[in-house]
Scaffold this active site. Structure first.
Site, short mmCIF file in Angstrom:
data_model
loop_
_atom_site.label_atom_id
_atom_site.label_comp_id
_atom_site.label_asym_id
_atom_site.label_seq_id
_atom_site.Cartn_x
_atom_site.Cartn_y
_atom_site.Cartn_z
N SER A 103 65.67 36.44 16.44
CA SER A 103 64.97 38.02 16.94
C SER A 103 66.33 38.66 17.70
CB SER A 103 63.81 38.34 17.44
OG SER A 103 63.58 39.58 17.90
N ASP A 117 65.96 43.94 7.43
CA ASP A 117 66.12 45.74 6.97
C ASP A 117 66.61 45.14 5.73
OD1 ASP A 117 65.00 45.58 10.10
OD2 ASP A 117 67.09 45.55 10.47
N LYS A 177 72.86 51.79 13.46
CA LYS A 177 71.86 52.26 14.77
C LYS A 177 71.39 51.07 16.10
CE LYS A 177 67.26 51.61 13.02
NZ LYS A 177 66.08 50.78 13.61
N SER A 178 71.35 49.70 15.38
CA SER A 178 71.32 48.75 16.09
C SER A 178 72.68 49.03 17.47
CB SER A 178 71.76 47.76 15.62
OG SER A 178 70.72 47.27 15.53
N GLY A 215 61.58 49.97 18.15
CA GLY A 215 61.18 49.17 18.53
C GLY A 215 62.90 48.84 18.69
N ARG A 224 63.04 53.08 5.98
CA ARG A 224 63.36 52.05 4.55
C ARG A 224 62.26 52.02 3.81
NH1 ARG A 224 67.52 51.27 7.90
NH2 ARG A 224 67.24 49.89 9.94
N GLN A 249 66.44 41.41 18.89
CA GLN A 249 65.18 41.96 19.77
C GLN A 249 65.45 41.67 21.44
OE1 GLN A 249 63.10 44.64 18.61
NE2 GLN A 249 64.20 45.97 17.04
#
Ligand code: S3P
Length: 426
Positions: A166, A314, A21-22, A93, A387, A168
């Site tokens: 993080s 995660d 996904k990332s 996010g 999840r 992100q």
């Protein structure tokens, strides 16, 4: 709603988990700001990454997507244009925070919204430093909560020390830094996933890395690439745990990304005594990849905290399920970040696993689990968190009685064929 029955005959066979996904998000975003056509294979066609595609289409980028193949017609930074519509990030996010970094340097106005979960997630961790760089951002709670409005422009580099590990935050500021005056530097307390650094380099960008500090110079352009996305270790995690706890199992997971900033789950499984083997270790597109074999194992409790937390953040919902089947006590600490994920994952993991009879307590920064416990059937709720939904389904594989997972549609955010894979292995 989905129903899972206890599996007694084991989970056996080979699966290929969906794309990371990332990495999928980044491939679309970097392709959108690069010069030329970026082609992506192994893309995750989950709802989160489709939200990224949708947002960049609204920003004027032509993107063709068919299953796991995507083509992004980048026209450089200047190719992004002011959208006439609001950009909807859905549940994602990563889309929100990384896109805010890109939009901060664009000379136009954008409004960003998301779903009910996104509306609760803290954005000031990126909007505050992006404002310091010169972007004009506003939104509820003084620019902390969506809907957010962004007017980008000429930004200045920043030397930012992040309180949280993080990826992100790091990625958002580095992306803004690429079009800012001077140098942008981000230092984090522990290493978070480094896919941005690796992929920016592949797109021709100069990225300096010194321990926990990453810097980029302003004025850098990206060149289109062919990106091959490996399988998502965070999706593999559900079957690594299932393979270890369901009796009579042996599962081969093919083509899993094993970037060290993501493989805390493998370390924890090994620490707990799991029979796990990595084979065919190779590198694909600057990311390490392997096939993983996992078999039913005798497991013992463990302690998880410190540097490893960002490497498995995660995976903690499914690690809680794993710990419920291990001999002794498992303690998870330093994981406050769980409170600001798609749900407050300390609360949702504890409340839902208790409904199945697990011995689990919440702490301020994690949880304590005692095992092994024979889980029992009941109805649980994903609370709209992919999840949590998958972790509960894996718990259902070892519960004596059927487990009904309400709001299981959320699983499509990251693993659209999750239940097909359970069926295939049964
Ligand atoms: C992600 C980073 C992590 C992770 C999320 C994906 C990314 O979030 O939990 O699922 O792709 O950069 P944080 O940066 O908030 O830790």
């Amino acid at each position: 709603m989905s129903k899972v029955e206890q599996i007694t005959g084991g989970l056996n066979g080979t699966i290929k988990v969906p794309g990371d996904k990332s990495i999928s998000h980044r491939a679309v975003m970097f392709g959108a700001i690069a010069e030329g056509t970026t082609t992506i294979e192994g893309f995750l066609p989950g709802e989160d990454c489709l939200s990224t595609i949708d947002c960049f289409r609204k920003l004027g980028i032509h993107i063709e997507a068919q299953g796991d193949k995507v083509k992004v017609e980048g026209k450089g930074w200047e190719g992004l244009t002011e959208p006439s519509e609001i950009l909807d990030v859905g549940n994602s996010g990563t889309t929100t925070r990384l896109m805010l970094g890109i939009l901060s340097t664009r000379p136009f106005h954008t409004v960003v919204i998301g779903d009910a979960s996104i509306a609760k997630r803290p954005m000031s961790r990126v909007t505050d430093p992006l404002r310091q760089m010169g972007a004009v951002i506003d939104g509820r709670n003084n620019g902390n909560l969506t809907p957010l409005s962004i007017r980008g422009g000429q930004t200045k580099g920043i030397d930012f020390i992040s309180k949280v590990a993080s990826a992100q935050v790091k990625s958002s500021l580095l992306l803004a830094g690429l079009q800012s005056e001077g140098v942008t530097t981000v230092t984090e307390p522990h290493l978070s996933r480094d896919h941005t650094e690796r992929m920016l380099r592949a797109f021709g960008v100069d990225v300096e890395i010194d321990g926990l500090t990453v810097s980029v110079k302003g004025g850098q352009d990206l060149k289109a690439q062919h990106v091959v996305v490996p399988g998502d270790v965070s999706s593999a995690a559900f079957f690594l745990v299932a393979g270890a706890i369901v009796p009579n199992s042996q599962i081969v997971l093919e083509n899993v990304g094993v970037n060290p900033s993501r493989t805390g789950i493998i370390d924890v499984l090994q620490q707990m005594g799991a029979k796990l083997e990595l084979i065919n270790e190779r590198e694909s597109n600057g990311e390490p990849v392997a096939d993983i074999i996992i078999s039913t194992s005798d497991l013992k409790g463990t302690e998880i905290g410190g540097d490893i937390i960002p490497r498995l953040i995660d995976e903690i919902p499914v690690i809680a399920v794993l710990a419920s089947q291990a001999q002794g006590k498992t303690v998870i600490r330093d994981a406050e970040e769980l409170k600001v994920k798609e749900t407050n994952r300390i609360d949702t993991v504890v409340s839902e696993l208790r409904k199945l009879g697990a011995e689990i307590e919440a702490t301020d920064d994690g949880m304590v689990i005692n095992g092994p416990v024979q889980l029992r059937g009941n109805t649980v709720d994903s609370h709209g968190d992919h999840r949590i939904g998958m972790a509960m389904a894996i718990a259902g594989c070892v519960a004596n009685g059927s487990v009904t997972v309400e709001n299981s549609e959320a699983i499509a955010v990251s693993y659209p064929n999750f239940f097909d894979h359970i069926k295939k292995l049964t």
